[in-house]
Design a protein around this motif. Sequence first.
Motif, short mmCIF file in Angstrom:
data_model
loop_
_atom_site.label_atom_id
_atom_site.label_comp_id
_atom_site.label_asym_id
_atom_site.label_seq_id
_atom_site.Cartn_x
_atom_site.Cartn_y
_atom_site.Cartn_z
N SER A 6 0.15 -1.50 17.08
CA SER A 6 -1.11 -1.27 16.09
C SER A 6 -0.68 -1.70 14.63
O SER A 6 0.25 -1.69 14.30
CB SER A 6 -1.69 0.03 16.05
N THR A 7 -1.50 -2.06 13.75
CA THR A 7 -1.33 -2.43 12.37
C THR A 7 -1.17 -0.98 11.82
O THR A 7 -2.16 -0.20 11.60
CB THR A 7 -2.44 -3.22 12.03
N ARG A 8 -0.14 -0.97 10.89
CA ARG A 8 0.09 0.03 10.06
C ARG A 8 -0.66 0.04 8.74
O ARG A 8 -0.22 -1.06 8.00
CB ARG A 8 1.52 0.48 10.06
N ARG A 9 -1.01 1.06 8.22
CA ARG A 9 -1.67 0.84 6.78
C ARG A 9 -0.57 1.16 5.76
O ARG A 9 0.40 2.03 6.23
CB ARG A 9 -2.68 1.85 6.84
N HIS A 10 -0.82 0.58 4.85
CA HIS A 10 0.43 0.74 3.74
C HIS A 10 0.09 1.96 2.72
O HIS A 10 -0.91 2.01 2.23
CB HIS A 10 0.38 -0.50 2.73
N LEU A 11 1.08 2.86 2.52
CA LEU A 11 0.87 3.78 1.84
C LEU A 11 1.06 3.51 0.65
O LEU A 11 2.06 2.91 0.12
CB LEU A 11 1.89 5.02 2.09
N SER A 12 0.39 4.21 -0.51
CA SER A 12 0.32 3.69 -1.79
C SER A 12 1.73 4.36 -2.54
O SER A 12 2.23 3.71 -3.59
CB SER A 12 -0.61 4.26 -2.87
N SER A 14 4.64 4.05 -0.99
CA SER A 14 5.97 3.54 -0.51
C SER A 14 6.68 2.75 -1.36
O SER A 14 5.88 2.03 -2.23
CB SER A 14 5.25 2.82 0.79
N PRO A 18 3.64 -4.25 0.62
CA PRO A 18 2.96 -4.55 1.76
C PRO A 18 3.11 -5.81 2.13
O PRO A 18 3.25 -6.94 1.52
CB PRO A 18 1.36 -4.19 1.54
#
Length: 74
Positions: A6-12, A14, A18
């Motif tokens: 699955s596609t992981r969302r980018h944490l702000s 991090s 991205p």
Amino acid sequence: MEPSRSTRRHLSTSPFKPRVEAPVKTFEAGDRVSHDKEGIGRISTVEGTHAVIVDFGNGRLLRVMAPFTKLHVL
């Protein structure tokens, strides 16, 4: 057991940037192009978004597959 794809969302918060998807190059029959190794040619056939056939003259035809990293529109 395989990991999920699955596609992981980018944490702000991090520290890592991205992933940015490169735009897909599109070509049309008749476009003049430059190939990094073969030189200048003309698109003779477009096979959807996955391949093109380039005519470099003197009967030299080359099938170039996507992602077209060595092919540039003039």
